[in-house]
Design an enzyme around this catalytic site. Structure first.
Site, PDB file in Angstrom:
ATOM      1  CG  HIS A  40      -1.920  -1.116   1.197  1.00 20.70           C
ATOM      2  ND1 HIS A  40      -2.930  -1.229   0.258  1.00 20.70           N
ATOM      3  CD2 HIS A  40      -2.015  -2.203   1.993  1.00 20.70           C
ATOM      4  CE1 HIS A  40      -3.610  -2.334   0.497  1.00 20.70           C
ATOM      5  NE2 HIS A  40      -3.074  -2.951   1.538  1.00 20.70           N
ATOM      6  CE  LYS A  68      -5.227  -6.657  -2.558  1.00 18.76           C
ATOM      7  NZ  LYS A  68      -4.251  -6.059  -1.642  1.00 18.76           N
ATOM      8  CG  HIS A 144      -6.208  -4.738   7.406  1.00 18.68           C
ATOM      9  ND1 HIS A 144      -6.150  -5.631   6.352  1.00 18.68           N
ATOM     10  CD2 HIS A 144      -7.494  -4.330   7.491  1.00 18.68           C
ATOM     11  CE1 HIS A 144      -7.372  -5.750   5.832  1.00 18.68           C
ATOM     12  NE2 HIS A 144      -8.194  -4.974   6.507  1.00 18.68           N
TER      13      HIS A 144
END
Length: 147
Positions: A40, A68, A144
């Site tokens: 990310h 993905k 996350h």
């Protein structure tokens, strides 16, 4: 004798630092933090193009076995991202209370659905928007991307 004393002093120093909170043992957060960074964080670029998404998704190993479906790259310095962890806790999608929100520059990459791994194709949307990240550890680090 001197070697044994050195080991004893080093052990005492380590235990003291642990007690003061200056050294923290890793309980799995390090691997999750590294995965968060890989998937990310890309501070050097502003992204925004389909070509950017196609390249980055492949470089970051998110197209090896399947495409993905969706991923977000954050275009901020890691310290700015980590500072989100110090904002007020909010509830994550999984019900845990370790999520935090902030506004950052991002590129959202969405699978076109017309390609197969490893040659996945993506559509990009660049924006500055609110994101939610889960944080863990001491000190808290992002582990996350929640939305």
């Amino acid at each position: 004798m001197a070697l044994q004393r050195t080991h004893s002093l080093l052990l005492l120093l380590l235990l003291t630092l642990l007690g003061l909170g200056l050294v923290q043992p890793s309980y799995g957060q390090d691997g999750m933090y590294q995965r968060f960074l890989r998937q990310h964080v890309h501070p050097e670029e502003t992204g925004g193009s389909d070509r950017y998404c196609n390249l980055m998704m492949q470089r970051r190993k998110m197209t090896l076995y399947h495409c993905k479906r969706f991923n977000t790259f954050i275009h901020e310095d890691i310290w700015n991202i980590r500072s989100i962890c110090s904002t007020t806790n909010i509830q994550c999608k999984n019900g845990k209370m370790n999520c935090h929100e902030g506004v950052v520059k991002v590129t959202d990459c969405r699978d076109t659905g017309s390609s197969r791994a490893p040659n996945c194709r993506y559509r990009a949307i660049a924006s500055t928007r609110r994101v939610v990240i889960a944080c863990e550890g001491n000190p808290q680090v992002p582990v996350h991307f929640d939305g």
